[in-house]
Design a protein around this motif. Structure first.
Motif, PDB file in Angstrom:
ATOM      1  N   THR A  18      35.701  49.478  38.070  1.00 26.65           N
ATOM      2  CA  THR A  18      34.740  49.566  36.973  1.00 26.65           C
ATOM      3  C   THR A  18      33.602  48.638  37.375  1.00 26.65           C
ATOM      4  O   THR A  18      33.811  47.424  37.499  1.00 26.65           O
ATOM      5  CB  THR A  18      35.401  49.085  35.662  1.00 26.65           C
ATOM      6  OG1 THR A  18      36.659  49.760  35.546  1.00 26.65           O
ATOM      7  CG2 THR A  18      34.556  49.419  34.458  1.00 26.65           C
TER       8      THR A  18
ATOM      9  N   GLY B  41      42.201  40.554  43.515  1.00 22.44           N
ATOM     10  CA  GLY B  41      43.282  41.400  42.994  1.00 22.44           C
ATOM     11  C   GLY B  41      42.912  42.862  43.108  1.00 22.44           C
ATOM     12  O   GLY B  41      43.686  43.682  43.622  1.00 22.44           O
ATOM     13  N   ASN B  42      41.704  43.214  42.665  1.00 26.87           N
ATOM     14  CA  ASN B  42      41.246  44.599  42.805  1.00 26.87           C
ATOM     15  C   ASN B  42      41.291  44.992  44.284  1.00 26.87           C
ATOM     16  O   ASN B  42      41.742  46.080  44.631  1.00 26.87           O
ATOM     17  CB  ASN B  42      39.793  44.772  42.335  1.00 26.87           C
ATOM     18  CG  ASN B  42      39.544  44.296  40.919  1.00 26.87           C
ATOM     19  OD1 ASN B  42      38.619  43.548  40.667  1.00 26.87           O
ATOM     20  ND2 ASN B  42      40.379  44.719  39.994  1.00 26.87           N
TER      21      ASN B  42
ATOM     22  N   THR C 217      44.628  46.160  45.635  1.00 26.00           N
ATOM     23  CA  THR C 217      44.978  47.546  45.325  1.00 26.00           C
ATOM     24  C   THR C 217      44.234  48.519  46.241  1.00 26.00           C
ATOM     25  O   THR C 217      44.831  49.431  46.819  1.00 26.00           O
ATOM     26  CB  THR C 217      44.683  47.824  43.829  1.00 26.00           C
ATOM     27  OG1 THR C 217      45.710  47.190  43.078  1.00 26.00           O
ATOM     28  CG2 THR C 217      44.677  49.298  43.510  1.00 26.00           C
TER      29      THR C 217
ATOM     30  N   GLY D 175      46.576  50.609  40.410  1.00 31.84           N
ATOM     31  CA  GLY D 175      47.376  49.413  40.168  1.00 31.84           C
ATOM     32  C   GLY D 175      48.394  49.693  39.070  1.00 31.84           C
ATOM     33  O   GLY D 175      48.177  50.553  38.214  1.00 31.84           O
TER      34      GLY D 175
ATOM     35  N   ASP E 262      49.135  48.187  36.483  1.00 34.31           N
ATOM     36  CA  ASP E 262      48.678  47.939  35.119  1.00 34.31           C
ATOM     37  C   ASP E 262      48.059  49.195  34.486  1.00 34.31           C
ATOM     38  O   ASP E 262      47.829  49.221  33.281  1.00 34.31           O
ATOM     39  CB  ASP E 262      47.662  46.774  35.095  1.00 34.31           C
ATOM     40  CG  ASP E 262      46.496  47.011  36.024  1.00 34.31           C
ATOM     41  OD1 ASP E 262      46.703  47.544  37.117  1.00 34.31           O
ATOM     42  OD2 ASP E 262      45.359  46.666  35.644  1.00 34.31           O
TER      43      ASP E 262
ATOM     44  N   MET F   3      50.730  43.654  41.655  1.00 37.92           N
ATOM     45  CA  MET F   3      49.594  42.768  41.382  1.00 37.92           C
ATOM     46  C   MET F   3      49.514  41.575  42.340  1.00 37.92           C
ATOM     47  O   MET F   3      50.521  41.074  42.812  1.00 37.92           O
ATOM     48  CB  MET F   3      49.709  42.217  39.965  1.00 37.92           C
ATOM     49  CG  MET F   3      49.632  43.284  38.887  1.00 37.92           C
ATOM     50  SD  MET F   3      47.970  43.939  38.688  1.00 37.92           S
ATOM     51  CE  MET F   3      48.169  45.593  39.306  1.00 37.92           C
ATOM     52  N   LEU F   4      48.295  41.120  42.547  1.00 36.07           N
ATOM     53  CA  LEU F   4      48.055  39.846  43.204  1.00 36.07           C
ATOM     54  C   LEU F   4      48.087  38.795  42.097  1.00 36.07           C
ATOM     55  O   LEU F   4      47.445  38.966  41.055  1.00 36.07           O
ATOM     56  CB  LEU F   4      46.685  39.870  43.881  1.00 36.07           C
ATOM     57  CG  LEU F   4      46.323  38.621  44.678  1.00 36.07           C
ATOM     58  CD1 LEU F   4      47.162  38.528  45.942  1.00 36.07           C
ATOM     59  CD2 LEU F   4      44.846  38.645  45.071  1.00 36.07           C
TER      60      LEU F   4
ATOM     61  N   MET G 180      46.055  37.977  38.698  1.00 37.23           N
ATOM     62  CA  MET G 180      44.634  37.657  38.849  1.00 37.23           C
ATOM     63  C   MET G 180      43.831  38.679  38.056  1.00 37.23           C
ATOM     64  O   MET G 180      44.029  39.885  38.202  1.00 37.23           O
ATOM     65  CB  MET G 180      44.232  37.705  40.333  1.00 37.23           C
ATOM     66  CG  MET G 180      42.810  37.250  40.564  1.00 37.23           C
ATOM     67  SD  MET G 180      42.303  37.281  42.299  1.00 37.23           S
ATOM     68  CE  MET G 180      43.092  35.840  42.960  1.00 37.23           C
TER      69      MET G 180
HETATM   70  P1  AMP Z   1      39.291  47.571  37.295  1.00 40.33           P
HETATM   71  O1  AMP Z   1      37.980  47.465  38.027  1.00 40.33           O
HETATM   72  O2  AMP Z   1      39.585  46.411  36.431  1.00 40.33           O
HETATM   73  O3  AMP Z   1      39.421  48.905  36.590  1.00 40.33           O
HETATM   74  O4  AMP Z   1      40.449  47.547  38.386  1.00 40.33           O
HETATM   75  C1  AMP Z   1      40.409  48.300  39.561  1.00 40.33           C
HETATM   76  C2  AMP Z   1      41.797  48.360  40.177  1.00 40.33           C
HETATM   77  O5  AMP Z   1      42.278  47.055  40.489  1.00 40.33           O
HETATM   78  C3  AMP Z   1      42.863  48.990  39.278  1.00 40.33           C
HETATM   79  O6  AMP Z   1      43.635  49.911  40.038  1.00 40.33           O
HETATM   80  C4  AMP Z   1      43.713  47.819  38.833  1.00 40.33           C
HETATM   81  O7  AMP Z   1      45.035  48.214  38.610  1.00 40.33           O
HETATM   82  C5  AMP Z   1      43.621  46.911  40.040  1.00 40.33           C
HETATM   83  N1  AMP Z   1      43.885  45.486  39.737  1.00 40.33           N
HETATM   84  C6  AMP Z   1      43.374  44.732  38.744  1.00 40.33           C
HETATM   85  N2  AMP Z   1      43.869  43.454  38.793  1.00 40.33           N
HETATM   86  C7  AMP Z   1      44.691  43.413  39.868  1.00 40.33           C
HETATM   87  C8  AMP Z   1      45.497  42.381  40.477  1.00 40.33           C
HETATM   88  N3  AMP Z   1      45.541  41.144  39.989  1.00 40.33           N
HETATM   89  N4  AMP Z   1      46.219  42.701  41.575  1.00 40.33           N
HETATM   90  C9  AMP Z   1      46.173  43.969  42.097  1.00 40.33           C
HETATM   91  N5  AMP Z   1      45.435  44.965  41.573  1.00 40.33           N
HETATM   92  C10 AMP Z   1      44.699  44.707  40.484  1.00 40.33           C
END
Ligand code: AMP
Ligand code: ZN
Length: 487
Positions: free
Chosen positions: A31, A39-40, A43, A241, A243, A273-274, A281
């Motif tokens: 996003t 963390g992102n 993934t 991820g 989540d 997750m990281l 994270m």
């Molecule tokens: P977002 O930009 O927040 O939608 O996240 C992008 C991707 O990063 C998604 O697939 C999430 O599941 C993954 N993600 C977010 N936080 C972490 C983390 N701490 N460790 C690994 N993947 C993560």
């Protein structure tokens, strides 16, 4: 034979693509309203490795990873603020300037980590029509309803003929019990219902015309609409991820079935997750490390900076389905191990060969592939590579022997794993950079020569041409301009 742990069935299954050798893979992307954190990155690096390994096995993969750039609302329940609008107001920018800035930043980080670009990188705002059409089909199929310009998915009705909670193995009754009651102001009929389309307030910055008035799509519908458009109603792999499993992906499955009567993906892959000191994270948690803080060592909790390939190697040392805790000590250990691996790789070519080998290289190679075929276990594969590292060092020190054939096998194995599968070779990365720089410099010289020619300054244009040729670059003046080749 490749086996993948499928979240949907909670078992390891043999990978059987629907249309081999073609494979369709969809991964939920970032996003783009702020910087991606490490963390992102974990993934996206995990899915890059999966993509690379599938390609290495000979599959022709169409890898779609979206960019979420529409003004969705914060939280899984379509509540809260629009993150893009919030940031745009704060920085006095257009929402699309925010999108552009963080998309460019994201791609830059992904390049630093030496990940391959996806085959298609569609944006949510570029697919509003598809999202509206899908929403309309779900309404026509009786599984969504409109109230006051909002459209909701009817989860309880869907559940009469489908298992809504199957991705996380949850029962509808439990989900209902654990969800808060609707308050009087809610437009939705059921408390598990989620928005496909949201009516926009006049001040909302990103809004589009739809059959239900001005509004914007819910988050989940973008992935259903884009995966369907580029990979078809059913494709092989859907990932993200872990989540995202309980809400985003659960709702995606409901939408695709609600629209097309089919499960979108055969295999669901979720990466773990990281964490930092055991806590995930996250942007909102306040414990996020940005990649550049790590590379430069500028983060207050870091002792020093770490090269992107060492960080990537650190991630690959843990299986993608295990949590990975981030710490100075762990990074330092990985940095050392990474150097040992790369030093051994360089030594292979100069190893003296003998009539026999003292170590079974084929066993090492088979171990690497068996690990990868066991749900992409990079952790175990790397452990086998270190058996090779010990052997290489020992041959190099004259303590063991290797045959010519085994040396070739080891070289091919390292080429495959370091360059292709894990993508952790700094040298190839630097070579790419060098090539890009060389290309720019040659074009600058061609431009200067063209300017001299345009000014009828033949002495300068000829001198430039001779120097360019002397540097090993062949010039070819064509109707479309000057082309070059390196000889
Ligand atoms: P977002 O930009 O927040 O939608 O996240 C992008 C991707 O990063 C998604 O697939 C999430 O599941 C993954 N993600 C977010 N936080 C972490 C983390 N701490 N460790 C690994 N993947 C993560
Ligand atoms: Zn998604």
């Amino acid at each position: 034979m490749l086996h993948i742990f499928n979240t949907l069935t909670r078992t390891k299954q043999e990978f059987k693509p629907l249309n081999a050798p073609h494979v369709g893979m969809y991964v939920c992307g970032p996003t783009v309203y702020s910087d991606v954190h490490l963390g992102n990155c974990r993934t996206f690096i995990s899915f890059d490795m999966i993509y690379r390994y599938l390609v290495h096995l000979g599959y022709k993969v169409r890898y779609v990873r979206n960019i979420t750039d529409a003004g969705h609302l914060e939280g899984d329940n379509d509540e809260g603020d629009d993150k893009f609008a919030k940031k745009a107001k704060l920085e006095q920018l257009e929402p699309m300037e925010i999108v552009q800035r963080y998309t460019v930043g994201f791609r830059d980080v992904m390049r630093q980590f030496n990940t391959l670009p996806p085959s298609i990188e569609p944006t949510a705002t570029g697919h509003i029509v598809e999202q509206i059409q899908m929403t309309q089909t779900i309404i026509d199929n009786g599984l969504a309803y409109e109230v006051n310009g909002n459209v909701y998915f009817d989860v309880e009705k869907f559940s009469k003929t489908n298992n809504y909670g199957k991705l996380t193995n949850r029962k509808l009754e439990d989900l209902l019990t654990n969800t808060r009651e609707l308050n009087g102001q809610d437009d939705k009929r059921g408390k598990l219902d989620f928005a496909l389309w949201i009516k926009a307030k006049p001040e909302h910055l990103m809004q589009w015309i739809s059959p239900w008035g001005m509004g914007f799509p819910g988050w989940h519908i973008e992935c259903s609409a884009m995966s369907r458009k580029y990979l078809g109603e059913t494709f092989d792999i859907h990932g993200g991820g872990m989540d995202l499993q309980a809400t985003h992906h659960t709702n995606e499955i409901a939408q695709n079935i609600g629209c097309c009567g089919k499960d979108p993906a055969t295999y669901w892959i979720h990466t773990n997750m990281l964490t930092v000191n055991g806590a995930r994270m996250g942007k909102s948690v306040g414990n996020a490390f940005l990649p550049h803080e790590l590379f430069s060592g500028s983060h207050p909790l870091l002792d020093k900076g770490y090269a992107p390939m060492a960080v990537k190697f650190f991630m690959c040392q843990t299986h993608y389905r295990s949590t990975l805790d981030f710490s100075n000590d762990a990074l330092q250990a990985s940095e050392k191990a990474y150097s040992r691996l790369m030093e051994a790789y360089v030594k292979i070519e100069n190893l003296k060969t003998s009539a026999s080998s003292t170590t079974n290289v084929i066993t090492i190679k088979e171990g690497c592939y068996a690990a990868m075929n066991d749900d992409f276990n990079t952790s175990v594969a790397i452990a086998h590579l270190f058996d090779a590292v010990r052997f290489i060092n020992s041959v190099n020190d004259g303590k063991e022997t290797i045959t010519e054939a085994d040396k070739a096998t080891l070289l091919a194995l390292f080429n495959a794993f370091v360059n292709d599968v894990l993508g952790i070779n700094e040298t190839t990365q630097n070579n790419d950079k060098l090539l890009a720089t060389t290309d720019s410099l040659i074009n600058v010289l061609i431009e200067l020569r063209n300017q001299a020619k345009a000014n009828k300054d033949w002495a300068t244009s000829d001198a430039l041409r001779d120097k360019i040729i002397a540097a090993g670059v062949q010039l070819n003046d064509t109707k479309e301009g000057t082309k070059y080749s390196i000889f």
